[in-house]
Design a protein around this motif. Structure first.
Motif, PDB file in Angstrom:
ATOM      1  N   ALA A  33      49.566  81.016 -59.024  1.00 17.96           N
ATOM      2  CA  ALA A  33      50.076  80.625 -60.337  1.00 17.96           C
ATOM      3  C   ALA A  33      49.209  81.137 -61.476  1.00 17.96           C
ATOM      4  O   ALA A  33      49.481  80.865 -62.638  1.00 17.96           O
ATOM      5  CB  ALA A  33      50.183  79.102 -60.408  1.00 17.96           C
ATOM      6  N   GLY A  34      48.150  81.885 -61.158  1.00 20.85           N
ATOM      7  CA  GLY A  34      47.280  82.428 -62.192  1.00 20.85           C
ATOM      8  C   GLY A  34      46.150  81.507 -62.594  1.00 20.85           C
ATOM      9  O   GLY A  34      45.438  81.765 -63.558  1.00 20.85           O
ATOM     10  N   GLY A  35      45.967  80.431 -61.857  1.00 19.92           N
ATOM     11  CA  GLY A  35      44.908  79.479 -62.167  1.00 19.92           C
ATOM     12  C   GLY A  35      43.598  79.835 -61.497  1.00 19.92           C
ATOM     13  O   GLY A  35      43.484  80.837 -60.777  1.00 19.92           O
ATOM     14  N   ALA A  36      42.604  79.014 -61.748  1.00 21.28           N
ATOM     15  CA  ALA A  36      41.260  79.215 -61.201  1.00 21.28           C
ATOM     16  C   ALA A  36      40.880  77.985 -60.376  1.00 21.28           C
ATOM     17  O   ALA A  36      40.260  77.050 -60.881  1.00 21.28           O
ATOM     18  CB  ALA A  36      40.256  79.435 -62.323  1.00 21.28           C
ATOM     19  N   PRO A  37      41.274  77.965 -59.087  1.00 19.49           N
ATOM     20  CA  PRO A  37      41.032  76.776 -58.269  1.00 19.49           C
ATOM     21  C   PRO A  37      39.580  76.619 -57.859  1.00 19.49           C
ATOM     22  O   PRO A  37      38.876  77.597 -57.619  1.00 19.49           O
ATOM     23  CB  PRO A  37      41.894  77.033 -57.033  1.00 19.49           C
ATOM     24  CG  PRO A  37      41.921  78.521 -56.918  1.00 19.49           C
ATOM     25  CD  PRO A  37      41.928  79.031 -58.327  1.00 19.49           C
ATOM     26  N   ARG A  38      39.172  75.372 -57.802  1.00 17.96           N
ATOM     27  CA  ARG A  38      37.890  75.039 -57.175  1.00 17.96           C
ATOM     28  C   ARG A  38      37.966  73.590 -56.739  1.00 17.96           C
ATOM     29  O   ARG A  38      38.795  72.825 -57.227  1.00 17.96           O
ATOM     30  CB  ARG A  38      36.699  75.299 -58.091  1.00 17.96           C
ATOM     31  CG  ARG A  38      36.554  74.372 -59.262  1.00 17.96           C
ATOM     32  CD  ARG A  38      35.314  74.709 -60.106  1.00 17.96           C
ATOM     33  NE  ARG A  38      35.239  73.860 -61.273  1.00 17.96           N
ATOM     34  CZ  ARG A  38      34.635  72.672 -61.294  1.00 17.96           C
ATOM     35  NH1 ARG A  38      34.049  72.202 -60.215  1.00 17.96           N
ATOM     36  NH2 ARG A  38      34.614  71.953 -62.401  1.00 17.96           N
ATOM     37  N   ALA A  39      37.112  73.242 -55.793  1.00 13.70           N
ATOM     38  CA  ALA A  39      37.108  71.877 -55.288  1.00 13.70           C
ATOM     39  C   ALA A  39      35.678  71.422 -55.064  1.00 13.70           C
ATOM     40  O   ALA A  39      34.828  72.199 -54.639  1.00 13.70           O
ATOM     41  CB  ALA A  39      37.901  71.789 -53.989  1.00 13.70           C
ATOM     42  N   GLU A  40      35.439  70.184 -55.370  1.00 16.43           N
ATOM     43  CA  GLU A  40      34.197  69.520 -55.001  1.00 16.43           C
ATOM     44  C   GLU A  40      34.534  68.677 -53.782  1.00 16.43           C
ATOM     45  O   GLU A  40      35.464  67.869 -53.824  1.00 16.43           O
ATOM     46  CB  GLU A  40      33.687  68.640 -56.141  1.00 16.43           C
ATOM     47  CG  GLU A  40      33.311  69.435 -57.371  1.00 16.43           C
ATOM     48  CD  GLU A  40      32.976  68.554 -58.569  1.00 16.43           C
ATOM     49  OE1 GLU A  40      33.103  67.298 -58.481  1.00 16.43           O
ATOM     50  OE2 GLU A  40      32.619  69.119 -59.611  1.00 16.43           O
ATOM     51  N   VAL A  41      33.800  68.888 -52.698  1.00 15.72           N
ATOM     52  CA  VAL A  41      34.144  68.273 -51.418  1.00 15.72           C
ATOM     53  C   VAL A  41      32.985  67.414 -50.922  1.00 15.72           C
ATOM     54  O   VAL A  41      31.832  67.832 -50.968  1.00 15.72           O
ATOM     55  CB  VAL A  41      34.459  69.358 -50.352  1.00 15.72           C
ATOM     56  CG1 VAL A  41      34.866  68.721 -49.030  1.00 15.72           C
ATOM     57  CG2 VAL A  41      35.527  70.320 -50.852  1.00 15.72           C
TER      58      VAL A  41
END
Length: 184
Positions: free
Chosen positions: A39-47
């Motif tokens: 979708a053109g986003g910048a994903p990141r996750a804190e796990v």
């Protein structure tokens, strides 16, 4: 198959019709990363990963007593927190696929690790409800305590009907959920 989109207002349309089959697209480490990149986003996750007790209703769904592996994630598009996701995995899943206990589960995420260990998910049920934000959810997602938030309860089963995963996704503001149903 259509992909998820993020419109000019930052609203996210989560298209469940392709979500799980495209989870490793472009080397992504799970569906959220793949769909957000698409979708053109910048994903990141804190796990955070730990062992502990599941809520009673989750333990019932998993048909277990005792500790489970809990994967708590704060999922972002850029700097914007868009969802909280808590995943509960029974001990037998962690024994069969030990990498599900790691912070980085590799390309395709935990669903791919389970499949490699002979625990492929063949049936998924997702119940979508409105739930009041608790204190922690409200603080994290920038809403008032008690505000109603979309919550997706994802229950995944193997071919023989064994539940191998329960995930609760609590979504921030600005989500649309899209599902498709074959008619013929």
């Amino acid at each position: 198959m259509p992909s998820n989109t993020i419109n000019v207002n930052g609203e996210i349309i989560r298209d469940a019709r392709s979500r799980y089959t495209q989870r490793a697209e472009g080397g992504a480490h799970g569906a959220f990363e793949a769909e957000t990149k698409r979708a053109g986003g910048a994903p990141r996750a804190e796990v955070e990963v730990r062992t502990g007790s599941a809520p009673a209703d989750v333990a019932t769904l998993l048909s277990i007593e005792g500790d489970v592996v809990i994967r708590q994630r704060r999922m972002y598009d850029g700097d914007r927190l868009v969802q909280l996701a808590d995943t509960y995995l029974p001990a037998f899943v962690a024994e069969a696929a030990p990498s599900v206990t790691q912070l980085d589960t590799g390309e395709g995420g935990i669903i791919s690790r389970m499949a490699e260990a002979g625990l492929a998910q063949t049936d998924v049920t997702e119940d979508v409800t409105l739930t009041p934000a608790d204190h922690a959810q409200a603080a994290a997602l920038g809403v008032a305590e008690g505000d109603l938030l979309l919550t997706i309860e994802h229950v995944a089963r193997t071919e023989n009907g064994r539940v191998v995963e329960v995930t609760r996704h609590v979504l921030g503001r600005g989500w649309t959920l899209r599902y498709g149903v074959p008619v013929a």
